[in-house]
Design a protein around this motif. Structure first.
Motif, PDB file in Angstrom:
ATOM      1  N   ASN A 219       2.539   1.745  -3.210  1.00 51.38           N
ATOM      2  CA  ASN A 219       1.961   2.051  -4.145  1.00 51.38           C
ATOM      3  C   ASN A 219       1.537   3.549  -4.324  1.00 51.38           C
ATOM      4  O   ASN A 219       1.347   4.398  -5.195  1.00 51.38           O
ATOM      5  CB  ASN A 219       0.486   1.538  -4.400  1.00 51.38           C
ATOM      6  CG  ASN A 219       0.674   0.080  -4.768  1.00 51.38           C
ATOM      7  OD1 ASN A 219       1.510  -0.233  -5.648  1.00 51.38           O
ATOM      8  ND2 ASN A 219      -0.220  -0.883  -4.298  1.00 51.38           N
ATOM      9  N   LEU A 220       1.423   4.289  -3.003  1.00 46.10           N
ATOM     10  CA  LEU A 220       1.281   5.650  -2.814  1.00 46.10           C
ATOM     11  C   LEU A 220       2.432   6.387  -3.488  1.00 46.10           C
ATOM     12  O   LEU A 220       2.230   7.435  -4.109  1.00 46.10           O
ATOM     13  CB  LEU A 220       1.069   5.721  -1.145  1.00 46.10           C
ATOM     14  CG  LEU A 220      -0.206   5.501  -0.576  1.00 46.10           C
ATOM     15  CD1 LEU A 220      -0.404   5.663   0.820  1.00 46.10           C
ATOM     16  CD2 LEU A 220      -1.195   6.274  -1.257  1.00 46.10           C
TER      17      LEU A 220
ATOM     18  N   ASN B   6       4.779   5.427  -5.564  1.00 42.97           N
ATOM     19  CA  ASN B   6       4.757   5.063  -7.051  1.00 42.97           C
ATOM     20  C   ASN B   6       3.627   5.978  -7.834  1.00 42.97           C
ATOM     21  O   ASN B   6       4.025   6.798  -8.906  1.00 42.97           O
ATOM     22  CB  ASN B   6       4.604   3.855  -7.545  1.00 42.97           C
ATOM     23  CG  ASN B   6       5.886   3.095  -6.982  1.00 42.97           C
ATOM     24  OD1 ASN B   6       6.997   3.559  -6.974  1.00 42.97           O
ATOM     25  ND2 ASN B   6       5.695   1.714  -7.147  1.00 42.97           N
ATOM     26  N   ASN B   7       2.470   6.137  -7.145  1.00 43.55           N
ATOM     27  CA  ASN B   7       1.447   7.012  -7.833  1.00 43.55           C
ATOM     28  C   ASN B   7       1.964   8.451  -7.862  1.00 43.55           C
ATOM     29  O   ASN B   7       1.576   9.336  -8.628  1.00 43.55           O
ATOM     30  CB  ASN B   7       0.022   6.820  -7.165  1.00 43.55           C
ATOM     31  CG  ASN B   7      -0.525   5.284  -7.212  1.00 43.55           C
ATOM     32  OD1 ASN B   7      -0.062   4.858  -8.418  1.00 43.55           O
ATOM     33  ND2 ASN B   7      -1.223   4.978  -6.319  1.00 43.55           N
ATOM     34  N   ARG B   8       2.516   8.943  -6.911  1.00 42.82           N
ATOM     35  CA  ARG B   8       2.763  10.255  -6.640  1.00 42.82           C
ATOM     36  C   ARG B   8       3.962  10.651  -8.078  1.00 42.82           C
ATOM     37  O   ARG B   8       4.003  11.536  -8.497  1.00 42.82           O
ATOM     38  CB  ARG B   8       3.614  10.623  -5.554  1.00 42.82           C
ATOM     39  CG  ARG B   8       2.655  10.888  -4.179  1.00 42.82           C
ATOM     40  CD  ARG B   8       3.664  10.757  -3.103  1.00 42.82           C
ATOM     41  NE  ARG B   8       2.813  10.812  -1.747  1.00 42.82           N
ATOM     42  CZ  ARG B   8       3.314  10.552  -0.507  1.00 42.82           C
ATOM     43  NH1 ARG B   8       4.718  10.375  -0.488  1.00 42.82           N
ATOM     44  NH2 ARG B   8       2.472  10.586   0.394  1.00 42.82           N
ATOM     45  N   ARG B   9       4.652   9.621  -8.189  1.00 48.13           N
ATOM     46  CA  ARG B   9       5.655   9.873  -9.388  1.00 48.13           C
ATOM     47  C   ARG B   9       5.012   9.828 -10.679  1.00 48.13           C
ATOM     48  O   ARG B   9       5.435  10.275 -11.555  1.00 48.13           O
ATOM     49  CB  ARG B   9       6.884   8.637  -9.203  1.00 48.13           C
ATOM     50  CG  ARG B   9       7.655   8.747  -8.169  1.00 48.13           C
ATOM     51  CD  ARG B   9       8.592   7.383  -7.933  1.00 48.13           C
ATOM     52  NE  ARG B   9       9.605   7.479  -6.713  1.00 48.13           N
ATOM     53  CZ  ARG B   9       9.938   6.439  -6.331  1.00 48.13           C
ATOM     54  NH1 ARG B   9      10.017   5.354  -6.828  1.00 48.13           N
ATOM     55  NH2 ARG B   9      10.854   6.580  -5.247  1.00 48.13           N
TER      56      ARG B   9
ATOM     57  N   THR C  43       0.651  -1.172   0.029  1.00 49.25           N
ATOM     58  CA  THR C  43       0.070   0.264  -0.060  1.00 49.25           C
ATOM     59  C   THR C  43       0.703   1.429  -0.087  1.00 49.25           C
ATOM     60  O   THR C  43       0.695   2.303  -0.726  1.00 49.25           O
ATOM     61  CB  THR C  43      -0.854  -0.143   1.187  1.00 49.25           C
ATOM     62  OG1 THR C  43      -1.787  -1.130   1.342  1.00 49.25           O
ATOM     63  CG2 THR C  43      -1.603   1.227   1.377  1.00 49.25           C
TER      64      THR C  43
END
Length: 268
Positions: free
Chosen positions: A262-263, A265-268, A259
């Motif tokens: 993923n947080l 990586n989603n920012r990137r 989790t």
């Protein structure tokens, strides 16, 4: 026989080719061969330059070139010019491919990348140990990830798990009677993650922990009112930090880690 030049050619740094060639040359008198390393040979133009040098000096070429087209070009051109050449890596790659029936990466520098990956992992593990449980707040500013939470929210095992993924992690325990370190409020909120847990689950965990230690499970550590006070304090701190919160109530460490990653990586 005079001194012979061996051109040690690679499409990466050339350490492998250099070591193997030195090992072979060491079996002869020290004056028999001299080595010249030529790294980062990546295309036909570079190969032509090497061929020209070797032909001019009547030298030998020993090479580690992983891309099949470049490897074939080197072999063909050396044969055309009557230059002695030796493919150090290619034949073994072909054997391994035939045995495994798996296509190779054909990417230069893989050994170096694997070594770097290993050392980054070791560094991250050592970092997690050194800056575990808020023992040295200086690590907060150097960390990739900062975990905050009350006692028994899996901060330490999560730190170690993330360290194996090469993240440098510091974790900070939150206790109402102790002010958090100043560094916690200086670090970017994007690096911080609050670990939330339900009071009932935390009560169960703490009671089991006390039993394991041979202590009374009715101690203040597992008292429900105390737990609620700690979680209220946790809410106040993460509100100040404005950081993401992950509910770890019924999550395994691996789930929490996924989790969190993923947080990021989603920012990137």
């Amino acid at each position: 026989m005079g001194n012979s030049i061996i051109y040690v050619v690679s499409d990466s740094v050339g350490e492998t080719a250099d070591m193997v060639t030195k090992a072979a040359a060491s079996q002869f008198a020290s004056a028999a061969f001299s080595l010249k390393r030529i790294p980062y040979v990546e295309d036909e133009q570079h190969i032509e330059e090497v061929i020209g040098l070797a032909k001019l000096e009547n030298g030998i070429i020993a090479y580690t070139l992983v891309k099949p087209t470049i490897r074939t070009y080197m072999k063909t051109r050396a044969e055309q010019e009557g230059i002695i050449s030796y493919d150090i890596l290619g034949p073994l790659i072909d054997i391994l491919q035939g045995k495994s029936e798996v296509a190779p990466f054909n990417e230069p520098g893989m050994v170096r990348k694997l070594d770097e990956d290993y050392f980054k992992r070791v560094e991250a593990i050592e970092f997690a140990v050194k800056y575990d449980d808020g023992r040295d707040p200086r690590g907060i500013l150097r960390a990739d990830i900062v975990l905050v939470g009350v006692s028994r929210t899996s901060k330490t095992p999560l730190s170690q798990y993330l360290a194996h993924k090469r993240y440098r992690v510091a974790n900070v325990p939150l206790v109402p009677e102790v002010d958090p370190p100043e560094e916690l409020f200086l670090v970017s909120p994007e690096k911080c993650f609050g670990l939330k847990i339900s009071p009932e689950k935390l009560n169960d965990i703490r009671r089991e922990r006390l039993k394991t230690l041979g202590l009374n499970d009715q101690a203040i550590y597992a008292n429900m009112e105390r737990i609620k006070d700690e979680l209220t304090y946790f809410d106040s701190i993460v509100s100040r930090l404005q950081c993401p919160i992950i509910d770890v109530t019924n999550k395994a460490v691996e789930e929490t880690a996924n989790t969190l990653i993923n947080l990021i990586n989603n920012r990137r």
